[in-house]
Design a protein around this motif. Structure first.
Motif, mmCIF file in Angstrom:
data_model
loop_
_atom_site.group_PDB
_atom_site.id
_atom_site.type_symbol
_atom_site.label_atom_id
_atom_site.label_comp_id
_atom_site.label_asym_id
_atom_site.label_seq_id
_atom_site.Cartn_x
_atom_site.Cartn_y
_atom_site.Cartn_z
ATOM 1 N N SER A 172 -0.613 -6.742 4.825
ATOM 2 C CA SER A 172 0.536 -5.980 4.324
ATOM 3 C C SER A 172 1.609 -5.784 5.403
ATOM 4 C CB SER A 172 0.065 -4.633 3.777
ATOM 5 O OG SER A 172 -0.862 -4.056 4.656
ATOM 6 N N THR A 173 1.186 -5.563 6.636
ATOM 7 C CA THR A 173 2.168 -5.315 7.702
ATOM 8 C C THR A 173 3.099 -6.510 7.909
ATOM 9 O OG1 THR A 173 0.475 -6.061 9.246
ATOM 10 C CG2 THR A 173 0.777 -3.689 9.048
ATOM 11 N N GLN A 174 2.563 -7.703 7.636
ATOM 12 C CA GLN A 174 3.374 -8.917 7.850
ATOM 13 C C GLN A 174 4.532 -8.998 6.849
ATOM 14 O OE1 GLN A 174 0.747 -12.280 8.461
ATOM 15 N NE2 GLN A 174 2.511 -13.650 8.467
ATOM 16 N N PHE A 175 4.301 -8.515 5.622
ATOM 17 C CA PHE A 175 5.390 -8.483 4.637
ATOM 18 C C PHE A 175 6.521 -7.580 5.162
ATOM 19 C CE2 PHE A 175 2.064 -9.836 1.601
ATOM 20 C CZ PHE A 175 2.758 -10.809 0.891
ATOM 21 N N ILE A 176 6.135 -6.439 5.716
ATOM 22 C CA ILE A 176 7.119 -5.457 6.176
ATOM 23 C C ILE A 176 7.923 -6.030 7.355
ATOM 24 C CG2 ILE A 176 7.420 -3.065 7.019
ATOM 25 C CD1 ILE A 176 6.045 -3.341 4.209
ATOM 26 N N GLU A 177 7.185 -6.582 8.328
ATOM 27 C CA GLU A 177 7.856 -7.146 9.505
ATOM 28 C C GLU A 177 8.828 -8.250 9.111
ATOM 29 O OE1 GLU A 177 4.593 -8.329 11.973
ATOM 30 O OE2 GLU A 177 3.930 -6.244 12.132
ATOM 31 N N ALA A 178 8.375 -9.140 8.212
ATOM 32 C CA ALA A 178 9.224 -10.263 7.801
ATOM 33 C C ALA A 178 10.457 -9.781 7.029
ATOM 34 C CB ALA A 178 8.423 -11.242 6.957
ATOM 35 N N ALA A 179 10.278 -8.742 6.209
ATOM 36 C CA ALA A 179 11.421 -8.211 5.449
ATOM 37 C C ALA A 179 12.485 -7.677 6.407
ATOM 38 C CB ALA A 179 10.953 -7.114 4.499
ATOM 39 N N LYS A 180 12.026 -6.960 7.449
ATOM 40 C CA LYS A 180 12.968 -6.388 8.431
ATOM 41 C C LYS A 180 13.647 -7.501 9.218
ATOM 42 C CE LYS A 180 10.095 -3.045 10.155
ATOM 43 N NZ LYS A 180 9.618 -1.993 11.024
ATOM 44 N N GLU A 181 12.821 -8.384 9.725
ATOM 45 C CA GLU A 181 13.316 -9.455 10.595
ATOM 46 C C GLU A 181 14.345 -10.341 9.894
ATOM 47 O OE1 GLU A 181 11.168 -13.169 12.707
ATOM 48 O OE2 GLU A 181 9.993 -11.316 12.613
ATOM 49 N N ASN A 182 14.113 -10.580 8.596
ATOM 50 C CA ASN A 182 14.985 -11.509 7.861
ATOM 51 C C ASN A 182 16.027 -10.813 6.997
ATOM 52 O OD1 ASN A 182 13.707 -14.318 8.373
ATOM 53 N ND2 ASN A 182 11.966 -12.978 7.919
ATOM 54 N N MET A 200 -1.076 -4.922 -3.234
ATOM 55 C CA MET A 200 0.338 -4.835 -3.629
ATOM 56 C C MET A 200 0.913 -3.416 -3.495
ATOM 57 S SD MET A 200 0.400 -7.501 -6.788
ATOM 58 C CE MET A 200 0.536 -9.252 -6.482
ATOM 59 N N PRO A 201 0.242 -2.398 -4.100
ATOM 60 C CA PRO A 201 0.769 -1.038 -3.907
ATOM 61 C C PRO A 201 0.797 -0.615 -2.443
ATOM 62 C CG PRO A 201 -1.355 -1.002 -5.049
ATOM 63 C CD PRO A 201 -0.899 -2.415 -5.024
ATOM 64 N N LYS A 202 -0.128 -1.196 -1.659
ATOM 65 C CA LYS A 202 -0.156 -0.864 -0.231
ATOM 66 C C LYS A 202 1.163 -1.290 0.430
ATOM 67 C CE LYS A 202 -4.256 -1.791 1.922
ATOM 68 N NZ LYS A 202 -5.145 -2.656 2.722
ATOM 69 N N VAL A 203 1.635 -2.487 0.078
ATOM 70 C CA VAL A 203 2.893 -2.992 0.652
ATOM 71 C C VAL A 203 4.075 -2.145 0.163
ATOM 72 C CG1 VAL A 203 4.479 -4.966 0.741
ATOM 73 C CG2 VAL A 203 2.011 -5.343 0.922
ATOM 74 N N VAL A 204 4.065 -1.790 -1.122
ATOM 75 C CA VAL A 204 5.160 -0.970 -1.671
ATOM 76 C C VAL A 204 5.210 0.373 -0.943
ATOM 77 C CG1 VAL A 204 6.079 0.143 -3.748
ATOM 78 C CG2 VAL A 204 5.011 -2.104 -3.927
ATOM 79 N N LYS A 205 4.043 0.952 -0.742
ATOM 80 C CA LYS A 205 3.949 2.245 -0.055
ATOM 81 C C LYS A 205 4.497 2.121 1.377
ATOM 82 C CE LYS A 205 2.605 6.412 -0.700
ATOM 83 N NZ LYS A 205 3.384 7.109 -1.724
ATOM 84 N N MET A 206 4.143 1.022 2.036
ATOM 85 C CA MET A 206 4.615 0.833 3.416
ATOM 86 C C MET A 206 6.122 0.664 3.462
ATOM 87 S SD MET A 206 1.647 -1.617 4.967
ATOM 88 C CE MET A 206 2.090 -1.567 6.680
ATOM 89 N N LEU A 207 6.669 -0.023 2.469
ATOM 90 C CA LEU A 207 8.136 -0.169 2.403
ATOM 91 C C LEU A 207 8.782 1.205 2.267
ATOM 92 C CD1 LEU A 207 8.455 -3.262 -0.009
ATOM 93 C CD2 LEU A 207 9.238 -3.196 2.362
#
Lengths: 264, 344
Positions: A172-182, A200-207
């Motif tokens: 999940s952390t990789q989705f967040i990092e990539a969203a920020k970076e790009n 999936m909800p884990k990534v949404v929560k992290m966002l």
């Protein structure tokens, strides 16, 4: 294309064969002969390319992409009105239940093979082009299934989106990092298994926790994912299939704040 | 009115198209976290420890009331035994195959039965027969098209499934892969039958119209499944065929394989496929996720809907999810029993 003079049709058939045999020199020679007939080959080549990609004809798509360049077509036009158009045609058929996944896969290969031919020419024009919106895409952690995710990526690419593909089994952390970076416009997550849906909800929560939720649209998809589930976990959409994912995002992006407004 | 049957008698009667005291409730994959924890199972040991595996699988029968006891837990044993890379997952994630071969000649199955995971399946079947003689002991196996896909890579299978219909050379290539898969299938089936399995449950997940061309399924898939199915029958074993996704376009082909029972997903309409399948029993169709988060009402409604549609046993559309809860599993079994009282 049926209305073309017989001589042109014969040359086109010969070009088909030369392309199928991957005979680059003969493709060049026949493309020149077609030019010499005086017929405007640009619209013909675009239509031909779209049909070849739709049918998943990899070698012929490569040959006709070379020919299209010889005819003087702009590489971006070849991409958008030829190669991507073909991908869109088969995507539409798939959406309507008239085509199957293998057809999408071979069409995707044909499109990318053609893109490889025009890529060196496109780089020269990079600055003149509007920057495409970026989608960070991947299959969630614990799931190694790639095909569905890759098809979404292909159809998004065919519709002009820049896809950052994180692959499968993505933490999940990789989705967040990539969203920020790009400075992403959307995050697209896929899973084929009920066992990994909870990622999936884990990534949404992290966002949300990182204050990024309003900066990106969240798309979720895969066999077990329903619209209801997408709503429950706070995603924006769960498209029915790869083609409708691209259609949805193309529409949604118009009502979404610009990259500068979101990311500064 | 049929007198009360044991689970084994009930399942065998259904497969043999005979009357039952109530519709059986059967399952495919059964790696349920709650039962792993309840039985003291330890990840990943339960994948290679027969006692642990049977204790976990057995709770599906003794606690939830499911009529079969199924092992192993996932579709990776064949690949692992052949030397492919397998990620072992977690307590709630089944193992998955991560690599594939480039050519059929690379596949070496000389010592297939010596692999510790294959041996564990065989030992688990023997142990389950001892511990649960009244249940239908079921071996969960990878069917030929899916195994060919595991060997060559699923995406390659998908692409080759259309190319082989267009070019003879590609067809030859496809046949080579499937032939290797069938050889492995036969070695494993024979060992499972000798160990005493009552039922061989073949999942041909990758033969789905969601992954390969339906024409390919008819040209290659049906004959491959028929070949392994006939082999099972020669061994004296009944066999069940599961294919994922919307199998409506291929259900006629599935019914022609000689399978004793067909299992379908929730993507199909049970009433439609039972008509096409004719006298071949069809099962499945109940949404697996209901066992994780379904309400009692939802579980009862879907269970009854599939049976009303002509299903001969109640089964989930795919494996039992690891996060299934025992109370939901019991609600499902009760729903099938209640339906039987009213309808049989």
């Amino acid at each position: 294309m049926d209305n073309l003079p017989e001589e042109v049709q014969e040359l086109m058939e010969a070009l088909d064969e030369a392309a199928e045999d991957e005979d680059e020199d003969l493709v060049e020679e026949l493309a020149q002969k077609l030019l010499d007939t005086g017929v405007d080959m640009k619209p013909v080549a675009l239509e031909k390319l779209a049909l070849l990609v739709m049918d998943g004809e990899e070698e012929m798509s490569v040959g006709w992409t070379r020919a299209a360049l010889k005819f003087g077509l702009d590489p971006f036009e070849i991409l958008l009105k030829g190669l991507a158009e073909g991908m869109g045609l088969i995507g539409k058929k798939y959406e309507n239940g008239e085509a199957f996944v293998p057809q999408l896969l071979i069409a995707s290969t044909a499109m990318y093979s053609g893109m490889e031919i025009i890529a060196p020419f496109m780089k020269q024009d990079e600055n003149s082009c509007t920057k495409p919106a970026t989608v960070v895409i991947g299959t969630v952690e614990g799931d190694v299934h790639d095909i569905g995710k890759s098809l979404v990526k292909t159809l998004l690419s065919a519709n002009g989106f820049n896809c950052v593909d994180l692959g499968n089994d993505v933490p999940s952390t990789q989705f967040i990092e990539a969203a920020k970076e790009n400075r992403a416009t959307a995050v697209s997550m896929s899973t084929l298994m009920t066992t990994t849906m909870a990622e999936m909800p884990k990534v949404v929560k992290m966002l949300e926790n990182e204050g990024l939720r309003d900066k990106v649209m969240v798309m979720v998809g895969g066999a077990p994912i329903t619209t209801q589930y997408a709503a429950e976990i706070g995603a924006d959409v769960s498209p029915h299939d790869a083609a409708s994912a691209a259609t949805w995002l193309k529409g949604a992006i118009f009502d979404f704040p610009s990259e500068t407004e979101r990311w500064g | 009115m049929v007198t009360e049957m044991t689970s084994l008698e009930r399942v065998l009667a259904m497969l043999n198209r005979k009357p039952v005291d109530r519709v059986p409730v059967i399952t495919g994959s059964t790696m349920v976290k709650e039962y792993i924890e309840k039985s003291g199972g330890v990840w990943p040991d339960y994948h290679s420890n027969a006692e642990m595996m049977v204790d976990v699988a057995g709770l599906m029968h003794t606690d939830a009331g499911i009529d079969n006891v199924v092992m192993p837990f996932g579709m990776f044993i064949e690949s692992l035994a052949l030397g492919l890379e397998v990620k072992m997952g977690k307590i709630d994630i089944q193992p998955s195959v991560r690599s594939f071969f480039k050519k059929p000649e690379e596949v070496n199955y000389d010592n297939f039965l010596e692999d510790k995971f294959v041996k564990n399946t065989i030992n688990s079947i023997k142990l389950a027969k001892e511990k649960y003689p009244d249940a239908a002991v079921t071996a969960f196996l990878v069917a030929p098209v899916t195994l060919a896909g595991d060997l060559m890579g699923a995406e390659n299978l998908s692409v080759l499934s259309i190319k082989c219909l267009q070019k003879e050379k590609q067809m030859e290539k496809m046949k080579e892969w499937v032939a290797v898969a069938l050889e492995i299938n036969k070695i494993y089936a024979e060992a499972c039958a000798e160990a005493g399995a009552d039922l061989l449950y073949y999942s041909d997940a990758s033969a789905s119209p969601n992954l390969v061309m339906p024409d390919f399924y008819y040209e290659i898939g049906v004959s491959a499944e028929k070949e392994i199915g006939d082999f099972c029958h020669k061994l004296g074993c009944l066999w069940q065929l599961h294919i994922c996704g919307d199998t409506t376009p291929i259900i006629e082909g599935m019914a022609s394989t000689g399978a004793d029972c067909l299992s379908v997903e929730q993507a199909v309409k049970m009433e439609e496929v039972t008509k096409i399948a004719g006298d071949v029993p069809v099962v499945g169709n109940v949404t697996p996720l209901l066992m994780v988060e379904g309400t009692e009402e939802q579980i009862i409604t879907e269970t009854r809907m599939a049976l009303d549609g002509g299903a001969k046993a109640s089964m989930l559309g795919c494996g039992t999810p690891p996060h299934s809860t025992s109370d939901r599993l019991k609600t499902w079994v009760k729903a099938a029993a209640d339906w039987s009282v009213e309808n049989l």
